[in-house]
Design an enzyme around this catalytic site. Structure first.
Site, PDB file in Angstrom:
ATOM      1  N   PHE A   1     -13.593  -1.107 -16.042  1.00  0.00           N
ATOM      2  CA  PHE A   1     -12.239  -1.108 -16.614  1.00  0.00           C
ATOM      3  C   PHE A   1     -12.227  -0.931 -18.134  1.00  0.00           C
ATOM      4  CE2 PHE A   1     -12.152  -4.748 -13.351  1.00  0.00           C
ATOM      5  CZ  PHE A   1     -12.199  -3.894 -12.278  1.00  0.00           C
ATOM      6  N   HIS A   2     -13.049  -0.020 -18.650  1.00  0.00           N
ATOM      7  CA  HIS A   2     -13.117   0.181 -20.098  1.00  0.00           C
ATOM      8  C   HIS A   2     -12.855   1.638 -20.493  1.00  0.00           C
ATOM      9  CE1 HIS A   2     -16.171  -3.423 -20.251  1.00  0.00           C
ATOM     10  NE2 HIS A   2     -14.916  -3.830 -20.066  1.00  0.00           N
TER      11      HIS A   2
END
Length: 543
Positions: free
Chosen positions: A476-477
């Protein structure tokens, strides 16, 4: 469009997105009562209990109430799989549903930005902006600040299995350290977390909610931004749809895009700022041909290796017990401690995938549990998960429009494991993980590799790369889709002061401006970017 529902008057600043960056920007830009600030958020308020109990990420991720439910396009190197791509659908953005890990990255990340020709972005330049809003349990020092809005605490739970893994890591050569956030994060450490007395501390709680009574700040939620308004090549307003009504607002100062690495480039492209050829496909009039908008997408791919164990407790078997679950609730209600305070990962570690690396390029997230994927039940057997991530991937993907409808998500193609280097690091990271698990500290608990499994041999490079594609998933980056660069860089979107190159009155101040990803979790670096952006905006206004 007829703007019968336009908001009265003009604003000095319009901030698009009330996520991690937008909350910081709204706080700083509205600190002067003379500045009239409008903050637009597509999601809603954080009036749900699972936004505030730390373990609520298990219920928030994959829930349309709290997550935009994005998905990647099928990824070739992930063997055709499409990944869920969680993004926070609420004030505070992804800081309201994320792992709560406070991580700055490495000094070398920011020094690299400076070496790319971006003055003001070296480690020494950005450290004061990290410290400015920090309230760290470690106290004031050359590395940390106190008294700021962004609370950082030590986790309120420990697990024997995690301590044993840390001991095994030390036997392998990864030394224990006390703090990941001094510029060099090599070693192992319990993750310091954005919590306050056992509750999630989101950007909304820290920066936005305490200032909502400011008369010069207006927050509007449920606003699906349809595009920007321009006077020639100057950004002059924003138009959006709210409760089915078309609305707009004018801006006499600056519009700041803070909708994240997916939202910011999508809105810019819908507004005619982006790759001309792509915009033409959708009949969007081209205001500015900026081919870098939506390019340079990259992310951290985590390889989730799972090991069954015996003779030691994990959350799997505790969660299957109604009595144990009841005690978890009581422990949290009475003491704000226990598993309900858990971040997704409690212990972290950074090391090199091979001796040729100049600094740590692998990040570990250790979890006393296992499951097939978030949103699904825990496994019925005792096990723990070792997620390993290449923190400086060389693969680059893209974000492209699917429709002129702003409600339709763009095509997200991270292009994981596309380069030979990333494939090699992925294979090596599995090998390194196996060496750690083989150390004496863990051996007595008879670890058995459940994923990817012993049938994937260390001496079979192709099988290791395929296994990485099978078990790899986003952590989730997403970053980089409106990257910083020099004015003469045709692929850059913003300059070193985050001004969109070729447009007046428009900046981008979120994770999309990162030219290259930081070595670790990206939430706090995004907030640093917003802090620095606000300072530059106010400084530039003074001339």
């Amino acid at each position: 469009m007829v703007n019968a529902a336009s908001i009265e008057g003009e604003f000095d600043y319009i901030v698009v997105g009330a996520g991690s960056a937008g909350c910081v920007l709204a706080n700083r830009l509205s600190a002067d009562p003379a500045n009239r600030v409008l903050l637009l958020e597509a999601g809603g308020r954080d009036n749900w209990i699972w936004f505030h109990i730390p373990v609520g990420y298990l219920f928030a991720i994959g829930n349309p109430r709290s997550d935009w439910m994005l998905k990647t396009e099928p990824e070739q190197s992930l063997n055709g799989r499409s990944l869920n791509y969680p993004r926070g659908k609420v004030i505070g953005g992804s800081s309201s549903i994320n792992a709560m890990v406070y991580m700055r990255g490495q000094a070398g990340d920011y020094d690299h930005w400076r070496q790319l020709g971006l003055p003001g972005w070296s480690w020494d330049d950005v450290l004061p902006y990290f410290k400015k809003h920090e309230d760290n349990f470690l106290g004031a020092s050359e590395h940390h600040g106190v008294g700021g809005e962004w609370r950082v605490e030590f986790p309120r739970i420990r697990w024997d299995i995690i301590d044993v893994w840390r001991e095994a890591a030390a036997q392998y050569g990864i030394a224990p350290v006390q703090d990941f956030n001094t510029g060099d994060n090599a070693g192992s450490c319990y993750f310091h977390v954005n919590q306050k007395r056992g509750r999630r501390w989101s950007a909304a709680r820290g920066f936005l909610k305490p200032i909502l009574r400011r008369q010069n700040l207006r927050l509007e939620t449920g606003c699906l931004v349809e595009g920007l308004l321009f006077d020639g090549k100057r950004a002059a307003g924003v138009r959006w749809r709210q409760d089915g009504v078309a609305r707009s607002a004018r801006c006499r100062g600056e519009i700041v895009m803070a909708a994240g690495s997916i939202g910011s480039p999508q809105i810019m492209m819908l507004s005619g700022v982006g790759p001309a050829a792509q915009l033409a496909q959708f009949g969007i009039p081209v205001l500015l041909d900026r081919p870098g908008v939506g390019g340079n997408l990259h992310d951290h791919l985590q390889l989730r290796m799972i090991y069954k164990v015996t003779g030691i407790t994990t959350l799997n078997e505790m969660y299957s017990s109604l009595l144990a679950r009841a005690w978890m609730g009581v422990n949290y209600a009475l003491f704000r401690r226990g598993p309900l305070t858990m971040a997704p990962s409690q212990l972290g570690a950074f090391t090199k995938s091979d001796s040729m690396q100049d600094r740590a390029n692998l990040q570990y997230h250790i979890q006393p549990l296992s499951l097939d994927k978030f949103g699904e039940p825990l496994h019925p057997f005792p096990a723990f998960t070792i997620s390993v991530t290449n923190v400086r991937p060389t693969s680059r993907g893209s974000l492209t429009l699917k429709s002129v409808d702003p409600a339709m998500a763009p095509a997200i193609r991270p292009n994981y494991l596309a380069t030979p280097e990333d494939q090699r690091v992925a294979a090596d990271s599995i090998r390194v993980t196996r060496k750690i698990v083989a150390q004496p500290a863990l051996r007595r608990y008879s670890p058995v590799e459940y994923l990817p499994g012993a049938q994937v041999r260390d001496d079979d490079e192709a099988a290791l790369v395929k296994a990485a594609g099978d078990i790899g998933t986003t952590i989730f980056h997403p970053v980089g889709t409106a990257r910083m660069g020099r004015a003469d860089d045709a692929r850059a979107v913003v300059d070193c002061r985050l001004r969109v190159i070729g447009i007046d009155g428009l900046r981008v101040a979120d994770a999309s401006v990162m030219p290259s990803i930081t070595s670790g979790n990206t939430n706090s670096p995004t907030m640093m970017i917003a802090e620095k952006a606000a300072a530059m905006i106010l400084q530039d206004r003074l001339g």
